[in-house]
Design a protein around this motif. Structure first.
Motif, PDB file in Angstrom:
ATOM      1  N   GLN A  62      -1.731  -6.456   3.766  1.00 51.69           N
ATOM      2  CA  GLN A  62      -0.329  -6.752   3.467  1.00 51.69           C
ATOM      3  C   GLN A  62       0.425  -5.476   3.106  1.00 51.69           C
ATOM      4  O   GLN A  62       1.238  -5.468   2.191  1.00 51.69           O
ATOM      5  N   ILE A  63       0.154  -4.396   3.820  1.00 47.34           N
ATOM      6  CA  ILE A  63       0.814  -3.119   3.544  1.00 47.34           C
ATOM      7  C   ILE A  63       1.921  -2.890   4.572  1.00 47.34           C
ATOM      8  O   ILE A  63       1.915  -3.512   5.635  1.00 47.34           O
ATOM      9  N   PRO A  64       2.858  -2.006   4.266  1.00 45.48           N
ATOM     10  CA  PRO A  64       3.865  -1.668   5.277  1.00 45.48           C
ATOM     11  C   PRO A  64       3.205  -1.025   6.494  1.00 45.48           C
ATOM     12  O   PRO A  64       2.297  -0.202   6.352  1.00 45.48           O
ATOM     13  N   ASN A  73      -5.940   1.777   2.037  1.00 48.40           N
ATOM     14  CA  ASN A  73      -4.704   2.235   2.661  1.00 48.40           C
ATOM     15  C   ASN A  73      -3.487   1.546   2.065  1.00 48.40           C
ATOM     16  O   ASN A  73      -3.519   0.360   1.756  1.00 48.40           O
ATOM     17  N   THR A  74      -2.402   2.312   1.924  1.00 46.99           N
ATOM     18  CA  THR A  74      -1.148   1.766   1.409  1.00 46.99           C
ATOM     19  C   THR A  74      -0.017   1.839   2.438  1.00 46.99           C
ATOM     20  O   THR A  74       1.084   1.372   2.165  1.00 46.99           O
ATOM     21  N   LEU A  75      -0.295   2.439   3.598  1.00 45.15           N
ATOM     22  CA  LEU A  75       0.689   2.535   4.674  1.00 45.15           C
ATOM     23  C   LEU A  75      -0.054   2.773   5.983  1.00 45.15           C
ATOM     24  O   LEU A  75      -1.059   3.485   6.003  1.00 45.15           O
ATOM     25  N   ALA A  76       0.451   2.172   7.059  1.00 48.35           N
ATOM     26  CA  ALA A  76      -0.124   2.382   8.389  1.00 48.35           C
ATOM     27  C   ALA A  76       0.974   2.804   9.350  1.00 48.35           C
ATOM     28  O   ALA A  76       2.108   2.328   9.253  1.00 48.35           O
ATOM     29  N   ILE A  77       0.623   3.699  10.278  1.00 48.84           N
ATOM     30  CA  ILE A  77       1.559   4.159  11.302  1.00 48.84           C
ATOM     31  C   ILE A  77       0.830   4.087  12.642  1.00 48.84           C
ATOM     32  O   ILE A  77      -0.154   4.798  12.855  1.00 48.84           O
TER      33      ILE A  77
END
Length: 184
Positions: free
Chosen positions: A79-81, A132-136
């Motif tokens: 549920q991360i950005p 992880n706190t963000l994925a790209i």
């Protein structure tokens, strides 16, 4: 997750997807992979398992669909950005810039290299971990219908559209059709 018999790194924990391709069919490499220590296989054809006594073989209708569904399930656990980047050009550069700018503030995961295809996106998303706190992730398309598949895997919360250019035009009847596909 493994689909290329030339890149075996950790056979004991690998799951091989036998993807059929234009020039090669992954099913042909199963005996070789078994000899290298791979024991988990996802196939779409019946295979002779007589010489593969310790193999676990899961037969599915379409191995690419199975790979994508597995990655989509994995993505659903987080549920991360997630930033999804698409466009005709510049996806990798923008991804790397964003990663460099945001890495001091986030524990981020990103597409390795230019992994933005129907195979590369699942492999990228599979790297997501609880820390992880963000994925790209990048998403590249070359024909109609591909973005819908990638969107189900990436499920971006933020979208970045780099540009619309002539790359992959042969897969589309017009710029308008390509634009509509990328906007998905």
């Amino acid at each position: 997750l493994l689909f290329d018999s030339r890149s075996v790194a950790a056979p004991a924990v690998s799951l091989f997807f036998a993807l059929p391709g234009k020039n090669r069919d992954g099913h042909r490499f199963i005996p070789e992979l078994y000899a290298q220590g791979i024991r988990q296989f996802v196939v779409s054809q019946s295979i002779d398992t007589e010489n593969l006594p310790e193999a676990n073989v899961l037969k599915v209708e379409n191995t690419l669909d199975a790979l994508q569904h597995l990655a989509a399930y994995h993505r659903s656990r987080f549920q991360i950005p997630v930033i999804g980047i698409t466009g005709s050009n510049g996806k990798t550069v923008v991804k790397e810039w964003l990663a460099q700018l945001l890495s001091p503030d986030f524990d981020l995961v990103r597409s390795p290299k230019s992994y933005n295809s129907q195979i590369g996106v699942p492999l990228s998303v599979w790297q997501m971990q609880q820390r992880n706190t963000l994925a790209i992730f990048e998403a590249g398309i070359s024909q109609p219908g591909e973005m819908a598949r990638l969107e189900k895997i990436i499920r971006p919360s933020i979208g970045v559209f780099t540009n619309l250019g002539p790359a992959h035009q042969e897969g589309f009847s017009s710029d308008a059709e390509k634009l509509a596909e990328k906007m998905r």
